[in-house]
Design an enzyme around this catalytic site. Structure first.
Site, PDB file in Angstrom:
ATOM      1  N   ARG A   1       0.856  -1.183   0.000  1.00 12.39           N
ATOM      2  CA  ARG A   1       0.000   0.000   0.000  1.00 12.39           C
ATOM      3  C   ARG A   1       0.889   1.228   0.000  1.00 12.39           C
ATOM      4  O   ARG A   1       1.760   1.366   0.860  1.00 12.39           O
ATOM      5  CB  ARG A   1      -0.958   0.016   1.191  1.00 12.39           C
ATOM      6  CG  ARG A   1      -2.071   1.060   1.009  1.00 12.39           C
ATOM      7  CD  ARG A   1      -3.131   0.966   2.084  1.00 12.39           C
ATOM      8  NE  ARG A   1      -3.879  -0.274   2.031  1.00 12.39           N
ATOM      9  CZ  ARG A   1      -4.931  -0.529   2.806  1.00 12.39           C
ATOM     10  NH1 ARG A   1      -5.351   0.377   3.671  1.00 12.39           N
ATOM     11  NH2 ARG A   1      -5.564  -1.681   2.713  1.00 12.39           N
TER      12      ARG A   1
ATOM     13  N   SER B   1      -8.515   0.596   0.090  1.00 15.53           N
ATOM     14  CA  SER B   1      -9.574   0.689   1.094  1.00 15.53           C
ATOM     15  C   SER B   1      -9.962   2.150   1.336  1.00 15.53           C
ATOM     16  O   SER B   1     -10.409   2.828   0.421  1.00 15.53           O
ATOM     17  CB  SER B   1      -9.124  -0.002   2.380  1.00 15.53           C
ATOM     18  OG  SER B   1     -10.200  -0.122   3.286  1.00 15.53           O
TER      19      SER B   1
ATOM     20  N   ASP C   1     -14.067   0.454  -0.418  1.00 13.76           N
ATOM     21  CA  ASP C   1     -14.036  -0.909  -0.956  1.00 13.76           C
ATOM     22  C   ASP C   1     -15.059  -1.814  -0.282  1.00 13.76           C
ATOM     23  O   ASP C   1     -15.063  -3.023  -0.493  1.00 13.76           O
ATOM     24  CB  ASP C   1     -12.627  -1.512  -0.881  1.00 13.76           C
ATOM     25  CG  ASP C   1     -12.171  -1.780   0.541  1.00 13.76           C
ATOM     26  OD1 ASP C   1     -12.549  -0.997   1.450  1.00 13.76           O
ATOM     27  OD2 ASP C   1     -11.420  -2.753   0.763  1.00 13.76           O
TER      28      ASP C   1
ATOM     29  N   ASP D   1     -15.598  -3.053   2.661  1.00 14.92           N
ATOM     30  CA  ASP D   1     -15.328  -4.124   3.619  1.00 14.92           C
ATOM     31  C   ASP D   1     -15.544  -3.664   5.065  1.00 14.92           C
ATOM     32  O   ASP D   1     -15.488  -4.471   5.986  1.00 14.92           O
ATOM     33  CB  ASP D   1     -13.928  -4.726   3.430  1.00 14.92           C
ATOM     34  CG  ASP D   1     -12.796  -3.757   3.727  1.00 14.92           C
ATOM     35  OD1 ASP D   1     -13.059  -2.543   3.886  1.00 14.92           O
ATOM     36  OD2 ASP D   1     -11.633  -4.209   3.794  1.00 14.92           O
TER      37      ASP D   1
ATOM     38  N   THR E   1      -4.043  -7.951  16.076  1.00 17.94           N
ATOM     39  CA  THR E   1      -4.828  -6.981  15.322  1.00 17.94           C
ATOM     40  C   THR E   1      -4.853  -7.317  13.837  1.00 17.94           C
ATOM     41  O   THR E   1      -3.832  -7.621  13.240  1.00 17.94           O
ATOM     42  CB  THR E   1      -4.239  -5.572  15.513  1.00 17.94           C
ATOM     43  OG1 THR E   1      -4.119  -5.315  16.907  1.00 17.94           O
ATOM     44  CG2 THR E   1      -5.125  -4.526  14.874  1.00 17.94           C
TER      45      THR E   1
ATOM     46  N   GLU F   1     -13.373  -6.352  14.626  1.00 19.04           N
ATOM     47  CA  GLU F   1     -12.322  -5.490  15.138  1.00 19.04           C
ATOM     48  C   GLU F   1     -12.897  -4.089  15.320  1.00 19.04           C
ATOM     49  O   GLU F   1     -13.844  -3.705  14.617  1.00 19.04           O
ATOM     50  CB  GLU F   1     -11.117  -5.450  14.205  1.00 19.04           C
ATOM     51  CG  GLU F   1     -11.388  -4.882  12.832  1.00 19.04           C
ATOM     52  CD  GLU F   1     -10.152  -4.891  11.941  1.00 19.04           C
ATOM     53  OE1 GLU F   1      -9.101  -5.372  12.373  1.00 19.04           O
ATOM     54  OE2 GLU F   1     -10.268  -4.404  10.799  1.00 19.04           O
TER      55      GLU F   1
ATOM     56  N   LYS G   1     -13.339  -9.232   6.820  1.00 21.35           N
ATOM     57  CA  LYS G   1     -14.392  -8.274   7.126  1.00 21.35           C
ATOM     58  C   LYS G   1     -15.205  -8.004   5.868  1.00 21.35           C
ATOM     59  O   LYS G   1     -14.678  -7.994   4.762  1.00 21.35           O
ATOM     60  CB  LYS G   1     -13.811  -6.992   7.700  1.00 21.35           C
ATOM     61  CG  LYS G   1     -12.724  -6.326   6.890  1.00 21.35           C
ATOM     62  CD  LYS G   1     -12.135  -5.157   7.661  1.00 21.35           C
ATOM     63  CE  LYS G   1     -10.983  -4.498   6.908  1.00 21.35           C
ATOM     64  NZ  LYS G   1      -9.781  -5.350   6.881  1.00 21.35           N
TER      65      LYS G   1
END
Length: 605
Positions: free
Chosen positions: A69, A171, A330, A332, A406, A430, A444
């Site tokens: 990313r 995202s 996106d 999610d 995480t 989360e 997710k």
């Protein structure tokens, strides 16, 4: 750069650094490297601008468990045609080593609507280049023909039993960013050691293969397949297994507003509502269509709260809707807001919506389970920085709860392990508004979370209950959990390192703080170093990573506070929680709890 932590240095004209500026990388078919990035680098070379060239070529993006990313642009520190080709070549070689049947099973590739005019980069272009790379090696590719939500990629991996999946998306990152997210054959995001293996393979395959730039070649290949129609049918069929009150859905008068925040979610949430026999939500007209510039918001992230929902509030007031559902670009993630009796809007935190969805999904399971003994095989998961409300529900109801590191890469992989053992993983979440409500997607999923939230709200309305009132009921039953989570932006890795070093050497070498304000520290877990004061051998049980920072402080009053760095953004994140275990017998002193949370925020950082 957000994902470029590697310190390896490259000369702008060295092998691996000079491809974008060298005409020798034209193909036999006449296709050339991206002319826009080519022109940018050529101009910098002509100017002798060593400073800018160093920014573009000084260090390569690091491939990690989150994939890649970074900002789109020229050079090996950015997302562009070259770095996509190199990454995919390495990934292809790594898959060839791990799957003898790769050329039979293949991979799936999806993309969102991101685009960057100045560099010529776009998610669709990157996805086609990745597909071209695999097809050139005889690997079947299931390339979606149009934009999709991220959850469709892991769904397709498991549904078609493919070897891997790639989603090209950044995202909710800023508009100039893009990303390359990777799923393994189990339908979950990759975890170590795959990240290291892929990274090494990328280093070994930097020279673009013949015709690597010419994505038009895939259009006539028998190895190219489009799963769009099939997945649109099968995904919505699978999430209907989580629909339990179809008759209520058909008759409800509750109105919803939905925003996709200029992303991909609009069409798919509309289809999800149709699958559940719910009337379609009102769509925010200024935000329903994909727009890579995200013109109506400062940050395209509904996790930011009310600032992203201004247009949603206005539409809800106009059309008389009480609940707002907001996906990130996106689709999610999911944020939810509800109009209160006072007329104010409450935006639920990720932990609060996690509490509601956890309660709802377990209640639906319990009401529909014919064998009460089956509860011994029921599980729910959450990340270690999320609220422990699921643990409280599990203790009282008798099912299992586990926490992971995480990120959904950990929850998805753990969920698959449990499912392979015959366990039922009902839910995982989360605090960063990510929810896994359906076992068909091991990541997710903001689409299924949106429609399941709508069904929950419709059911509660028949009992004259709002989401806020039901949240209070959950806390009354299982313990009042108050949380505070936020972040600080920091672009300087040295400052971040110094901050965490100070905490690890607070009062001399290898000593941590003993108090925070007037609150005494009773335990410390450092998942960067592997230290855990609560364990007999002082070694942490959860996996550790020296490449990321994460320290958790437990306090004598039962409070917990964690600080960590983000793997995809230049953020230092903090999380704190305090719970009153039995609200009916001992109503919580909310003021005292908030005082603790605020003290952690002000003193801890």
């Amino acid at each position: 750069p957000r994902s470029s932590r590697s310190q390896r240095r490259f000369s702008p004209l060295s092998r691996g650094g000079g491809h974008a500026a060298s005409p020798r990388f034209s193909t036999a078919a006449g296709a050339w490297p991206n002319p826009k990035t080519y022109a940018i680098v050529k101009q910098l070379l002509a100017e002798g601008n060593a400073g800018e060239l160093q920014k573009y070529f000084g260090s390569r993006m690091e491939f990690g468990t989150a994939g890649l990313r970074a900002a789109m642009g020229a050079g090996i520190s950015h997302m562009n045609d070259l770095t996509i080709i190199q990454t995919t070549q390495g990934f292809c070689r790594y898959l060839e080593k791990n799957f003898s049947d790769l050329k039979k099973r293949g991979v799936v590739i999806g993309f969102d609507a991101r685009a960057h005019l100045s560099s010529g980069g776009s998610s669709k272009r990157f996805a086609r280049l990745a597909a071209n790379t695999f097809i050139s090696q005889g690997v079947p590719v299931y390339l979606f023909s149009d934009i999709i939500p991220t959850p469709f990629v892991p769904y397709t991996v498991t549904h078609l039993k493919l070897c891997a999946g790639i989603m090209v998306t950044a995202s909710h990152n800023p508009k100039q960013d893009n990303g390359y997210k990777v799923y393994w054959e189990n339908g979950a995001q990759i975890i170590s050691p795959h990240d290291k293996g892929i990274s090494q393979a990328i280093e070994e395959n930097q020279e673009p293969w013949p015709q690597a730039w010419d994505d038009k070649l895939i259009d006539s290949s028998p190895l190219l397949h489009d799963p769009y129609a099939m997945v649109n049918k099968e995904y919505f069929k699978d999430i209907q297994k989580q629909c339990f009150y179809r008759n209520i859905n058909k008759e409800t008068n509750l109105k919803f507003v939905h925003t996709s925040v200029h992303g991909v979610g609009h069409k798919f949430v509309q289809l999800a509502f149709k699958a559940f026999d719910l009337s379609p939500p009102f769509a925010v007209p200024e935000q329903k269509d994909p727009d890579p510039d995200f013109p109506t918001v400062k940050y395209p992230n509904p996790e930011e709260g009310k600032g992203v929902l201004t247009l949603s509030f206005a539409l809800a007031e106009k059309d008389g809707a009480r609940i707002i559902l907001a996906n990130d670009p996106d689709a999610d993630r999911l944020a939810v807001a509800e109009k209160q009796e006072s007329g104010e809007w409450k935006v639920f935190s990720g932990n609060e919506l996690g509490a509601l969805l956890g309660w709802w999904i377990f209640t639906c399971w319990k009401n529909n389970s014919r064998d009460t003994r089956a509860i011994k095989d029921v599980y729910m998961l959450s990340s270690t920085v999320s609220s422990k409300i699921l643990r409280a529900i599990a203790l009282k109801e008798g099912f299992h709860f586990e926490e992971t590191l995480t990120g959904f890469k950990w929850m998805g992989n753990r969920a698959k392990q449990l499912m392979d053992q015959g366990k039922a993983v009902l839910f995982a979440f989360e605090e960063a508004i990510g929810y896994m409500c359906c076992p068909a997607v091991l990541d997710k999923d903001g689409v299924s979370a949106a429609v399941i939230t709508a069904e929950m709200a419709s059911f509660l309305a028949t009992r004259n209950l709002s989401l806020s009132q039901q949240l209070k009921a959950v806390y009354d039953e299982y313990g009042f959990h108050i949380t505070k989570a936020s972040y600080f932006i920091c672009h300087d890795p040295k400052v971040i390192q110094q901050l965490f070093d100070n905490l690890r050497n607070f009062d001399g070498k290898n000593t941590y703080p003993k108090s925070c304000g007037r609150f005494k520290v009773s335990g410390i877990r450092d998942l960067t170093t592997g230290y855990d004061s609560s364990q007999p051998d002082q070694k942490a049980i959860l996996p550790t990573s020296k490449s990321s920072q994460m320290i958790t402080f437990t306090f004598a009053n039962g409070g917990v506070a964690t600080m960590r760095t983000s793997g995809t953004e230049p953020k230092i994140k903090y999380y704190s929680e305090l719970c009153a275990p039995d609200c009916k017998a001992h109503p919580p002193g909310v003021g005292k709890i908030r005082n603790f949370v605020d003290q952690i925020r002000c003193t801890g950082l």
